[in-house]
Motif scaffolding. Structure first.
Motif, mmCIF file in Angstrom:
data_model
loop_
_atom_site.group_PDB
_atom_site.id
_atom_site.type_symbol
_atom_site.label_atom_id
_atom_site.label_comp_id
_atom_site.label_asym_id
_atom_site.label_seq_id
_atom_site.Cartn_x
_atom_site.Cartn_y
_atom_site.Cartn_z
ATOM 1 N N SER A 398 0.654 -1.156 -0.032
ATOM 2 C CA SER A 398 -0.233 -0.014 0.097
ATOM 3 C C SER A 398 0.911 1.431 0.011
ATOM 4 C CB SER A 398 -0.880 0.005 1.099
ATOM 5 O OG SER A 398 -1.858 -0.993 1.113
ATOM 6 N N LEU A 399 1.872 1.269 0.679
ATOM 7 C CA LEU A 399 2.898 2.436 0.812
ATOM 8 C C LEU A 399 3.747 2.566 -0.386
ATOM 9 C CD1 LEU A 399 4.440 2.005 4.428
ATOM 10 C CD2 LEU A 399 2.764 3.729 3.837
ATOM 11 N N ILE A 400 4.061 1.643 -1.239
ATOM 12 C CA ILE A 400 4.539 1.808 -2.611
ATOM 13 C C ILE A 400 3.543 2.348 -3.499
ATOM 14 C CG2 ILE A 400 5.518 0.491 -4.531
ATOM 15 C CD1 ILE A 400 7.032 -1.269 -2.489
ATOM 16 N N LEU A 401 2.095 1.677 -3.555
ATOM 17 C CA LEU A 401 1.276 2.037 -4.376
ATOM 18 C C LEU A 401 0.909 3.651 -4.143
ATOM 19 C CD1 LEU A 401 -0.811 1.708 -6.589
ATOM 20 C CD2 LEU A 401 -2.172 0.843 -4.746
ATOM 21 N N TRP A 402 0.841 4.146 -2.910
ATOM 22 C CA TRP A 402 0.649 5.334 -2.632
ATOM 23 C C TRP A 402 1.827 6.539 -2.819
ATOM 24 C CZ3 TRP A 402 -3.287 8.569 -1.234
ATOM 25 C CH2 TRP A 402 -2.912 9.896 -0.563
ATOM 26 N N PHE A 413 -7.997 6.257 -8.796
ATOM 27 C CA PHE A 413 -8.427 4.966 -7.912
ATOM 28 C C PHE A 413 -7.368 4.093 -7.425
ATOM 29 C CE2 PHE A 413 -10.069 0.659 -7.926
ATOM 30 C CZ PHE A 413 -11.029 0.671 -6.875
ATOM 31 N N GLY A 414 -5.847 4.204 -7.823
ATOM 32 C CA GLY A 414 -4.982 3.421 -7.250
ATOM 33 C C GLY A 414 -4.541 4.058 -6.114
ATOM 34 N N LEU A 415 -4.818 5.157 -5.722
ATOM 35 C CA LEU A 415 -4.339 5.969 -4.450
ATOM 36 C C LEU A 415 -5.278 5.570 -3.580
ATOM 37 C CD1 LEU A 415 -3.115 9.597 -5.692
ATOM 38 C CD2 LEU A 415 -1.963 7.391 -5.210
ATOM 39 N N ILE A 416 -6.826 5.506 -3.953
ATOM 40 C CA ILE A 416 -7.851 5.212 -3.273
ATOM 41 C C ILE A 416 -7.494 3.772 -2.673
ATOM 42 C CG2 ILE A 416 -10.241 4.742 -3.095
ATOM 43 C CD1 ILE A 416 -9.347 7.830 -3.231
ATOM 44 N N VAL A 417 -7.182 2.712 -3.257
ATOM 45 C CA VAL A 417 -6.925 1.449 -3.072
ATOM 46 C C VAL A 417 -5.694 1.352 -1.922
ATOM 47 C CG1 VAL A 417 -5.923 -0.708 -3.519
ATOM 48 C CG2 VAL A 417 -7.582 0.411 -5.308
ATOM 49 N N ALA A 418 -4.801 2.384 -2.170
ATOM 50 C CA ALA A 418 -3.628 2.312 -1.351
ATOM 51 C C ALA A 418 -4.049 2.767 0.065
ATOM 52 C CB ALA A 418 -2.536 3.213 -1.961
#
Length: 527
Positions: A398-402, A413-418
């Motif tokens: 999650s931290l990498i995605l954010w 939406f990727g940030l929302i998942v993070a």
């Protein structure tokens, strides 16, 4: 914990006849462990009301950092530093409030905390300049500190060990949920009513909560005359993980000197009336606050307690990182979210909180009972730690995605998942860490929780103070890649504790039971 053959001479659960009630309740109707389901539910509701509305009041700034920075003439770094001070005092303030609650009662402590938080939240929009902002957060952290540890002890007062995971999950949901729900509503309030009402609206709801708590919250402190204390020795121990059917098990007295008198071999008790339950004064006790303050500092050296604090802190700091960067990332190009939309994005965090509450509550209790049955009916606190296996993967991902996603302008939406994954991990960290402490050292969990929160919030202060320069100097991508590896390393420590945790507890077994016996002799052991 599990009586496989149903041969133990102990009180069993009515719903599951093979489950031994731990701790053993007295025969006193005023013992919170003996309360009716309806009365226990009301105690849980009151605890949730306190946590929810106080949590919201102390989390109003996260989605409005940028507009609030302009209105109060403060930099975003100053606002984040103020939040760091709030977390620091929310930890160290427990050195006063936790002993105060155990000395004078949890009910008055909850009410004092709520009343002070109302006043300090109203001060928020008028705290212009860095000095006033820091002072507001220092006092807010001090008076808000009971939210960090007292509810966990209230849950342990009312519910048995086999139920505790579920209700700790409820607490974790309400605590984390309040922190993530506040930005949702405050973003809209700021956009349509102005930044003053970001502080005023939570104050109004908190005032209503104060009235509700005054009328319905009961005192859960209960002084037990015994706790099944065994004399230190190689075989006589009732430490978690030791079979309670041991022939060395001492007898447990059911009477409480505070609530009944012994006549003809039976204890007579008088149940409290409604007006007696509204009292702001708990039973009179010898002054032990200085002793408890020093004890909480000494417990830092106990490995299991230190690990619980470190584990709790290592998950909470990423919640602070998320809050410190959400308004900056989502409010900037290419996303350009308004404050209301930044707030709305926190609904993803609520989804993560709900999932974590189910995972660490009902599923954790189910898993614990299953592992205890496989272990010949013996429950080991380390069995709960396997819940961290999921978060050890979810958190760094999650931290990498954010961070990396924001650096490369990934779809919003990727940030929302993070955000969802980070909130899930944060909530799991709350529940599993606290459960491990309470399962290991229930009889001193009130003092141990103070130690845990001091460790946790000192870590939170450090990250709140350092996140802005960390992000500025490294940029989104490098900052969050390094954060992911730090998170992975910290989360993986649970593997060491599942391996060596029991041995570490065994090292302090004699010290623990000597401390429990001392507290019984001093008349300060609470149920």
């Amino acid at each position: 914990m599990v009586d496989l053959d149903q041969t133990m001479q102990a009180k069993h659960s009515k719903a599951h006849r093979d489950i031994v009630l731990v701790p053993t309740p007295s025969d006193d109707p005023n013992d919170p462990l003996n309360w009716s389901p309806r009365r226990k539910t009301m105690a849980l509701v009151c605890m949730c009301v306190y946590v929810w509305f106080n949590g919201i009041a102390n989390s109003v700034v996260y989605s409005v950092l940028v507009p609030l920075s302009e209105a109060l003439d403060l930099s975003v770094g100053d606002l984040n530093a103020g939040t760091g001070y709030l977390f620091l005092l929310a930890g160290w303030g427990l050195l006063f409030f936790q002993p105060f609650a155990l000395q004078y009662g949890k009910r008055p402590t909850y009410l004092i905390s709520t009343a002070a938080t109302i006043a300090l939240t109203m001060w928020g929009p008028h705290a212009k300049g860095n000095g006033q902002w820091i002072a507001k957060n220092v006092l807010g952290g001090f008076f808000g500190s009971p939210i960090e540890a007292l509810p966990e002890i209230s849950v342990a007062d009312v519910f048995f060990a086999h139920e505790r995971g579920t209700y700790m999950g409820v607490y974790a949901f309400v605590l984390a949920g309040s922190n993530f729900f506040a930005p949702v509503i405050c973003g809209f309030i700021n956009e349509y009513a102005g930044y003053h009402w970001v502080f005023y609206v939570p104050s109004i709801f908190l005032s209503a909560a104060f009235v509700f708590l005054f009328l319905f919250m009961e005192e859960t402190n209960y002084d037990r005359s015994t706790s099944g204390v065994a004399r230190p020795g190689p075989e006589a121990s009732l430490e978690p993980g030791i079979n309670p059917a041991s022939p060395d098990k001492p007898s447990l007295a059911a009477d409480s000197p505070e609530t009944g008198s012994l006549e003809a071999g039976q204890t007579k008790y008088k149940e409290k009336t409604f007006l007696e339950r509204l009292s702001l004064f708990d039973v009179s006790r010898k002054q032990r606050m200085p002793y408890r303050m020093l004890l909480s500092l000494r417990l830092v050296s106990w490995p299991v307690i230190f690990y619980a604090g470190f584990s709790y802190g290592s998950y909470l700091i990423w919640f602070n990182v998320l809050n410190a960067t959400a308004s900056i990332i989502l409010g900037s190009a290419p996303y350009n979210f308004s404050s209301s939309m930044v707030g709305l994005s926190y609904l993803a965090c609520m989804v993560g909180v709900i999932a974590a509450a189910l995972y660490t509550g009902l599923i954790s209790d189910w898993m614990t009972l299953k592992l205890a049955r496989r272990n010949k009916g013996i429950f080991e606190p380390e069995q709960r730690l396997w819940g961290f296996a999921v978060t050890t993967v979810v958190l760094p991902a999650s931290l990498i995605l954010w961070g990396v996603g924001a650096a490369h302008n990934v779809h919003w939406f990727g940030l929302i998942v993070a955000m969802c994954g980070t909130a899930f991990s944060n909530t799991c960290g709350i529940t599993l860490s606290v459960n491990y402490l309470v399962d290991s050292y229930r009889d001193i969990s009130g003092d141990g929780m103070t130690t845990v929160i001091i460790i946790r919030n000192t870590m939170s202060f450090a990250i709140g103070y350092g996140i802005t320069p960390w992000l500025t100097n490294l940029g989104y991508q490098n900052c969050f890649i390094s954060a992911a590896f730090v998170g992975l390393a910290a989360s993986s420590v649970f593997l060491l504790m599942t391996w060596k945790g029991k041995s570490l507890r065994e090292m302090y077994r004699i010290k623990y039971w000597e401390l429990v016996k001392k507290q019984i002799d001093m008349g300060i052991l609470h149920g």
